[in-house]
Design a protein around this motif. Structure first.
Motif, PDB file in Angstrom:
ATOM      1  N   PRO A  22      20.215 -18.441   7.889  1.00  0.00           N
ATOM      2  CA  PRO A  22      20.170 -17.239   7.807  1.00  0.00           C
ATOM      3  C   PRO A  22      19.579 -16.358   6.269  1.00  0.00           C
ATOM      4  N   HIS A  23      20.362 -17.268   5.190  1.00  0.00           N
ATOM      5  CA  HIS A  23      19.943 -16.784   3.900  1.00  0.00           C
ATOM      6  C   HIS A  23      18.287 -17.049   3.428  1.00  0.00           C
ATOM      7  N   ASP A  24      17.808 -18.260   3.980  1.00  0.00           N
ATOM      8  CA  ASP A  24      16.564 -18.643   3.976  1.00  0.00           C
ATOM      9  C   ASP A  24      15.426 -17.449   4.595  1.00  0.00           C
ATOM     10  N   THR A  25      15.855 -16.943   5.856  1.00  0.00           N
ATOM     11  CA  THR A  25      15.268 -16.234   6.684  1.00  0.00           C
ATOM     12  C   THR A  25      15.171 -14.863   5.984  1.00  0.00           C
ATOM     13  N   GLU A  26      16.272 -14.427   5.308  1.00  0.00           N
ATOM     14  CA  GLU A  26      16.230 -13.198   4.571  1.00  0.00           C
ATOM     15  C   GLU A  26      15.421 -13.053   3.215  1.00  0.00           C
ATOM     16  N   HIS A  27      15.697 -14.249   2.588  1.00  0.00           N
ATOM     17  CA  HIS A  27      14.720 -14.750   1.424  1.00  0.00           C
ATOM     18  C   HIS A  27      13.203 -14.633   1.831  1.00  0.00           C
ATOM     19  N   ASP A  28      12.726 -15.347   2.785  1.00  0.00           N
ATOM     20  CA  ASP A  28      11.269 -15.302   3.003  1.00  0.00           C
ATOM     21  C   ASP A  28      10.944 -13.772   3.526  1.00  0.00           C
ATOM     22  N   ALA A  29      11.678 -13.041   4.318  1.00  0.00           N
ATOM     23  CA  ALA A  29      11.293 -11.730   4.566  1.00  0.00           C
ATOM     24  C   ALA A  29      11.077 -11.034   3.378  1.00  0.00           C
ATOM     25  N   THR A  30      12.067 -11.249   2.213  1.00  0.00           N
ATOM     26  CA  THR A  30      12.054 -10.344   1.045  1.00  0.00           C
ATOM     27  C   THR A  30      10.700 -10.754   0.249  1.00  0.00           C
ATOM     28  N   ASN A  31      10.432 -12.123   0.154  1.00  0.00           N
ATOM     29  CA  ASN A  31       9.093 -12.635  -0.474  1.00  0.00           C
ATOM     30  C   ASN A  31       8.015 -11.715   0.154  1.00  0.00           C
ATOM     31  N   LEU A  32       7.996 -11.717   1.790  1.00  0.00           N
ATOM     32  CA  LEU A  32       6.656 -11.074   2.235  1.00  0.00           C
ATOM     33  C   LEU A  32       6.586  -9.740   1.933  1.00  0.00           C
ATOM     34  N   ASP A  33       7.691  -8.953   1.707  1.00  0.00           N
ATOM     35  CA  ASP A  33       7.901  -7.538   1.572  1.00  0.00           C
ATOM     36  C   ASP A  33       7.195  -7.551   0.102  1.00  0.00           C
ATOM     37  N   GLN A  34       7.768  -8.338  -0.732  1.00  0.00           N
ATOM     38  CA  GLN A  34       7.408  -8.225  -2.157  1.00  0.00           C
ATOM     39  C   GLN A  34       5.623  -8.377  -2.510  1.00  0.00           C
ATOM     40  N   ALA A  35       5.275  -9.641  -1.641  1.00  0.00           N
ATOM     41  CA  ALA A  35       4.051  -9.801  -1.627  1.00  0.00           C
ATOM     42  C   ALA A  35       3.124  -8.685  -1.177  1.00  0.00           C
ATOM     43  N   ASP A  36       3.491  -8.075  -0.055  1.00  0.00           N
ATOM     44  CA  ASP A  36       2.868  -7.016   0.516  1.00  0.00           C
ATOM     45  C   ASP A  36       2.835  -5.784  -0.614  1.00  0.00           C
ATOM     46  N   SER A  37       3.887  -5.574  -1.095  1.00  0.00           N
ATOM     47  CA  SER A  37       4.110  -4.624  -2.260  1.00  0.00           C
ATOM     48  C   SER A  37       2.990  -4.641  -3.218  1.00  0.00           C
ATOM     49  N   ARG A  38       2.986  -6.039  -3.810  1.00  0.00           N
ATOM     50  CA  ARG A  38       2.226  -6.299  -4.826  1.00  0.00           C
ATOM     51  C   ARG A  38       0.712  -6.252  -4.468  1.00  0.00           C
ATOM     52  N   LEU A  39       0.370  -6.678  -3.300  1.00  0.00           N
ATOM     53  CA  LEU A  39      -0.937  -6.452  -3.001  1.00  0.00           C
ATOM     54  C   LEU A  39      -1.314  -5.073  -2.908  1.00  0.00           C
ATOM     55  N   TRP A  40      -0.374  -4.125  -2.200  1.00  0.00           N
ATOM     56  CA  TRP A  40      -0.704  -2.794  -2.044  1.00  0.00           C
ATOM     57  C   TRP A  40      -1.091  -2.279  -3.551  1.00  0.00           C
ATOM     58  N   GLU A  41      -0.145  -2.668  -4.445  1.00  0.00           N
ATOM     59  CA  GLU A  41      -0.382  -2.067  -5.630  1.00  0.00           C
ATOM     60  C   GLU A  41      -1.639  -2.606  -6.319  1.00  0.00           C
ATOM     61  N   LEU A  42      -1.852  -3.705  -6.160  1.00  0.00           N
ATOM     62  CA  LEU A  42      -3.020  -4.258  -6.742  1.00  0.00           C
ATOM     63  C   LEU A  42      -4.393  -3.544  -6.312  1.00  0.00           C
ATOM     64  N   ASN A  43      -4.455  -3.330  -4.779  1.00  0.00           N
ATOM     65  CA  ASN A  43      -5.603  -2.444  -4.137  1.00  0.00           C
ATOM     66  C   ASN A  43      -5.703  -0.950  -4.793  1.00  0.00           C
ATOM     67  N   ARG A  44      -4.356  -0.527  -5.004  1.00  0.00           N
ATOM     68  CA  ARG A  44      -4.528   0.900  -5.357  1.00  0.00           C
ATOM     69  C   ARG A  44      -4.944   1.022  -6.878  1.00  0.00           C
ATOM     70  N   LYS A  45      -4.524   0.170  -7.572  1.00  0.00           N
ATOM     71  CA  LYS A  45      -5.021  -0.137  -8.985  1.00  0.00           C
ATOM     72  C   LYS A  45      -6.715  -0.185  -9.197  1.00  0.00           C
ATOM     73  N   ARG A  46      -7.037  -1.133  -8.054  1.00  0.00           N
ATOM     74  CA  ARG A  46      -8.523  -1.352  -8.225  1.00  0.00           C
ATOM     75  C   ARG A  46      -9.203  -0.234  -7.612  1.00  0.00           C
ATOM     76  N   VAL A  47      -8.892   0.568  -6.652  1.00  0.00           N
ATOM     77  CA  VAL A  47      -9.520   1.879  -6.312  1.00  0.00           C
ATOM     78  C   VAL A  47      -9.496   2.838  -7.470  1.00  0.00           C
ATOM     79  N   CYS A  48      -8.383   3.041  -8.125  1.00  0.00           N
ATOM     80  CA  CYS A  48      -8.198   3.928  -9.349  1.00  0.00           C
ATOM     81  C   CYS A  48      -9.118   3.530 -10.268  1.00  0.00           C
ATOM     82  N   VAL A  49      -9.400   2.540 -10.540  1.00  0.00           N
ATOM     83  CA  VAL A  49     -10.452   1.881 -11.522  1.00  0.00           C
ATOM     84  C   VAL A  49     -11.752   2.060 -11.142  1.00  0.00           C
ATOM     85  N   LEU A  50     -12.387   1.917  -9.812  1.00  0.00           N
ATOM     86  CA  LEU A  50     -13.245   2.182  -9.229  1.00  0.00           C
ATOM     87  C   LEU A  50     -13.581   3.690  -9.128  1.00  0.00           C
ATOM     88  N   VAL A  51     -12.690   4.575  -8.948  1.00  0.00           N
ATOM     89  CA  VAL A  51     -13.103   5.965  -8.866  1.00  0.00           C
ATOM     90  C   VAL A  51     -13.008   6.498 -10.273  1.00  0.00           C
TER      91      VAL A  51
END
Length: 463
Positions: A22-51
């Motif tokens: 169960p710990h590994d499952t929770e850890h993987d879910a946390t990693n996925l959330d962090q990866a999604d968050s980093r991707l969203w932040e990266l795309n947000r910054k790219r949009v800001c740079v382009l604008v």
């Protein structure tokens, strides 16, 4: 095994082992959330740079691309001391100072001063605004040359260089050309819309109040845009290492010089129609002054789509085209437009001149959007040789080559115009005063695509 032994074995198992699944499952879910968050932040910054980069095209290029409107106003409403003809050098000086200073500024902010990019851009915006404000108080013509042609141009270059470096770093090889194309499209939007704005302001308020209004426009658009563009983390981290220098390995590759010469040649011809199209339409095709001025807008409008289109051609995955192919497509098409359309215009042939303006404006304006593909090609060459490459510095040098082309074309246009026929009326444009300029434009345009000829041994692999 007895029940007591089973209980003993269970108790001997470490708690972290019993809870591992169960710990590994929770850890993987946390990693996925962090990866999604980093991707969203990266795309947000790219949009800001382009604008932010798109917004900056207004204060950077709004005056330089449309100085002809001021030039026309000065010629009919002269109120300064000094030679009126001197105002003709302000536009070419502005573009020349901007492009020629870019290689040095790109080198300065590429590595060691990367942390100071935003500060430098804000200083450039301040210098630009102060220059235009001072020019509104001009009493002699040299005041305009210094404030508009030199000081404001340096300020605009100081805004352009650090922010464009960040643009190239936030977008990778797979989408960099598209990003450049979108920003260049916005530059052409500025070139298409600002003539009308400036003409209305000049006719209603005069040049002094217009320059003060333009100062407010430049400040109101540049400052928020600069804050939208963060410096890429890789540049900030690399600037802390004092021993790391700009890699100059690409100077050993012939490819860099091939494209630099091509850019110089194409740029020297590209500025000719921008400078003389208005007077050609008025004197040769006998259009009204309003219709002749409209030609400049028609020249810039196609570039809105052209820059994104050629940027897409350089990055598309479905029908990949090499950099020599894309640059040759832009160069040869614009050359044919000059030879077959502009050269064959005659008195009253407005339709043919409009067709030339649109086609040349589309293919020639899109040429600079092919640089993303050129940089990608040089990156691949560097990777094959296991060499480092600074794409920002490379882009700055390409802009420097464009500046050399602009200045060279401006200097060549004067004797070429004198070499033409004394008459402004002939059966075709070739027989008029502008005949040598038409030929010069076509020849320099076609040589802008000579990278494909130099690369002829690789033709089977180009498409």
């Amino acid at each position: 095994m007895t029940g007591n032994e089973i209980i003993s074995l269970r108790e001997s198992v470490p708690p972290d082992v019993r809870e591992q699944e169960p710990h590994d499952t929770e850890h993987d879910a946390t990693n996925l959330d962090q990866a999604d968050s980093r991707l969203w932040e990266l795309n947000r910054k790219r949009v800001c740079v382009l604008v932010g980069s798109a917004m900056l095209q207004l204060p950077i290029w709004g005056f330089a691309m449309n100085y002809g409107v001021f030039q026309e106003y000065y010629s009919s409403n002269w109120s300064l001391q000094g030679s009126q003809e001197t105002t003709g050098i302000i536009g070419t000086t502005s573009n020349g100072v901007m492009y020629l200073s870019m290689p040095f500024l790109f080198a300065l902010f590429s590595r060691r001063w990367a942390r100071r990019r935003r500060t430098a851009a804000l200083c450039g915006a301040a210098l630009t605004c102060i220059s235009f404000l001072l020019s509104s108080f001009s009493t002699q013509v040299w005041h305009l040359v210094v404030t508009q042609g030199i000081m404001a141009a340096l300020g605009c270059a100081l805004v352009y260089s650090p922010t464009t470096l960040s643009l190239g770093e936030w977008f990778t090889t797979s989408n960099r050309a598209v990003a450049y194309g979108v920003v260049l499209s916005c530059k052409n939007i500025v070139g298409s819309a600002c003539p009308f704005l400036l003409r209305v302001l000049l006719d209603r308020y005069g040049f002094r109040i217009t320059l003060r209004i333009w100062t407010a426009i430049a400040a109101g658009s540049s400052i928020p845009a600069i804050f939208l563009i963060p410096t890429h983390p890789s540049s900030i981290s690399s600037s802390t290492h004092r021993t790391r220098k700009i890699p100059w390995h690409f100077l050993k590759h012939q490819t860099f010089y091939i494209y630099s010469v091509a850019i110089i040649l194409q740029s020297s011809g590209y500025g000719i129609p921008q400078t003389y199209l208005n007077t050609y339409a008025h004197e040769v095709t006998l259009l009204s002054q309003t219709s002749a001025t409209l030609m400049l807008t028609l020249f810039n409008v196609p570039g809105i789509l052209a820059s994104s289109f050629f940027g897409y051609l350089s990055d598309n995955k479905h029908f990949p085209l090499s950099a020599p192919t894309v640059t040759a497509l832009s160069a040869v098409s614009s050359a044919l437009s000059a030879f077959l359309l502009w050269g064959l215009t005659s008195q009253g042939s407005m339709a043919l001149l409009v067709l030339f303006t649109i086609t040349f404006g589309f293919f020639a304006s899109g040429y600079s959007a092919t640089w993303g593909g050129v940089i990608n090609e040089l990156e691949r060459e560097a990777a094959q040789g296991n060499e480092a490459i600074d794409t920002g510095m490379l882009y700055g040098l390409l802009n420097g080559a464009r500046g050399i082309g602009y200045v060279s074309g401006g200097l060549a246009s004067v004797p070429l115009l004198k070499a033409g026929s004394a008459s402004s009326v002939a059966k075709f444009g070739y027989g008029t005063t502008y005949g040598p300029l038409i030929i010069f434009t076509g020849l320099t345009s076609v040589f802008g695509g000579w990278g494909l000829i130099w690369n002829w041994k690789k033709l089977p692999h180009v498409m």
